[in-house]
Design an enzyme around this catalytic site. Structure first.
Site, mmCIF file in Angstrom:
data_model
loop_
_atom_site.group_PDB
_atom_site.id
_atom_site.type_symbol
_atom_site.label_atom_id
_atom_site.label_comp_id
_atom_site.label_asym_id
_atom_site.label_seq_id
_atom_site.Cartn_x
_atom_site.Cartn_y
_atom_site.Cartn_z
ATOM 1 N N ASN A 1 14.422 -32.610 1.076
ATOM 2 C CA ASN A 1 13.263 -33.483 1.204
ATOM 3 C C ASN A 1 12.082 -32.656 1.696
ATOM 4 O O ASN A 1 12.252 -31.546 2.212
ATOM 5 C CB ASN A 1 13.547 -34.616 2.196
ATOM 6 C CG ASN A 1 14.646 -35.535 1.727
ATOM 7 O OD1 ASN A 1 14.598 -36.044 0.614
ATOM 8 N ND2 ASN A 1 15.645 -35.744 2.555
ATOM 9 N N LYS A 2 10.886 -33.216 1.553
ATOM 10 C CA LYS A 2 9.694 -32.473 1.943
ATOM 11 C C LYS A 2 9.676 -32.226 3.453
ATOM 12 O O LYS A 2 9.304 -31.150 3.909
ATOM 13 C CB LYS A 2 8.436 -33.219 1.515
ATOM 14 C CG LYS A 2 7.166 -32.392 1.629
ATOM 15 C CD LYS A 2 7.245 -31.138 0.767
ATOM 16 C CE LYS A 2 6.050 -30.237 0.928
ATOM 17 N NZ LYS A 2 6.228 -28.940 0.292
ATOM 18 N N VAL A 3 10.050 -33.233 4.228
ATOM 19 C CA VAL A 3 10.115 -33.083 5.684
ATOM 20 C C VAL A 3 11.578 -33.099 6.093
ATOM 21 O O VAL A 3 12.288 -34.077 5.829
ATOM 22 C CB VAL A 3 9.351 -34.208 6.423
ATOM 23 C CG1 VAL A 3 9.470 -34.024 7.930
ATOM 24 C CG2 VAL A 3 7.891 -34.224 5.992
#
Length: 347
Positions: free
Chosen positions: A341-343
């Site tokens: 995931n991006k974060v």
């Protein structure tokens, strides 16, 4: 073939770097004021941000004469131990500024006596709000999971940090970075070595990626990108560590990717490593290092025409383009690697 979001964001890096440097160079005095009360630097980061921190560490130690180390966040978040950080400048690096572990570790560092700086693209993020000085990068929204423009703008922020810490470098070198990155993107995509290296890497299960000194963080970041976007086994190592044993894995099925600035004290050793790899019957592909390293390898992507201290801001760019092309050659979507995931939240 359609353009990936990752490729589009690679192309946005010159503008992102211009905006970031314009915004942060006026903050050199703020950094100097805060750092005046400190004697060493502690970098707090994970993932690509940790690779940026490796660049920061080498820059601070080699050009500002301060001891710099990488934090172990688990001391703060898992072991919950206090450490005497009086006289320490804690620099927390996070693309989003929302990774709880990084925010908590920076707050822990402050509670242990450190002064705090945040490097983040997350304007108004918890990390930016909690730091005494926030160095906000201007990468804009980054949608592809593999970091490109957020990574290079972090490097730009760390170069500015180095200036604030009194690094013995020419500040004007930074002014050339955005134009040089723009030139390098076009040159890499036009290079006949690009499809050659992509084709070779598409036929093997993995590679060793190596550099040393100020270029070491670039090697680590390129290895990470190969793993996350292409699902290949990529080992990122200092060439000093590589020679201590892992070079045994370099063979006809495990080529070496070697990165170096076009000048600096680690370049001769990188050239010697390329020659050794080839003498062992393996292939050596090179990024940067000028004509000397290019001549020692099997195929070469040119690096930036920048001095060593600021070269990593451009040196990763041919690697990013290589990875994006390799992922698509393998039939993968580089924008959304599986399982990521991006974060990323860690404890």
């Amino acid at each position: 073939m359609s353009t990936s979001r990752m490729r589009a964001e690679i192309g946005e890096q010159p503008g992102a770097l211009r905006r970031t440097l314009e915004g942060l160079l006026p903050r050199v005095g703020d950094i100097a004021d805060l750092a005046r009360e400190t004697r060493q630097v502690l970098f707090i980061a994970r993932g690509s941000s940790d690779n940026a921190a490796v660049y920061g560490r080498y820059l601070v130690e080699s050009h500002a004469g301060r001891l710099a180390t990488l934090a172990a966040p688990s001391i703060a978040t898992t072991y919950r131990r206090k450490v005497d950080l009086d006289g320490v400048l804690a620099v927390a690096i996070s693309q989003s500024g929302k990774t709880e572990e990084i925010v908590q570790t920076m707050e822990w560092a402050a509670s242990c006596g450190a002064r705090t700086v945040a490097v983040t693209n997350g304007h108004g993020s918890p990390l930016a709000e909690a730091a005494e000085v926030a160095l906000l990068t201007e990468a804009g929204d980054e949608l592809a999971v593999p970091a490109t423009k957020t990574y290079t703008t972090q490097l730009a922020a760390l170069a500015v940090l180095g200036l604030g810490l009194g690094a013995d470098v020419d500040r004007a070198d930074l002014d050339r970075v955005p134009d040089e990155v723009e030139r390098l993107i076009a040159a890499t995509e036009a290079s006949p070595a690009l499809p050659e290296i992509v084709g070779e890497l598409a036929r093997v299960p993995g590679a060793v990626v190596s550099g040393r000194g100020i270029a070491f963080g670039t090697a680590l970041e390129l290895a990470l990108k190969i793993k996350e976007a292409c699902y290949l086994h990529a080992m990122g190592l200092s060439y000093a560590d590589l020679l201590h044993g892992p070079i045994a894995v370099v063979d006809a099925q495990t080529p070496a990717l070697l990165v170096a600035a076009d000048d600096g004290p680690t370049l001769p050793g990188t050239i010697a490593l390329a020659e050794r790899v080839r003498s062992a019957g393996a292939k050596a592909f090179t990024v940067g290092g000028g004509a000397g390293l290019a001549g020692a390898g099997n195929a070469a992507l040119a690096g930036p025409d920048l001095p060593e201290w600021v070269a990593p801001l451009g040196l990763i760019v041919p690697g990013q383009i290589l990875v994006e092309n390799l992922a698509r050659e393998l039939g993968l979507d580089p924008d959304v690697p599986r399982g990521l995931n991006k974060v990323t939240q860690t404890d």
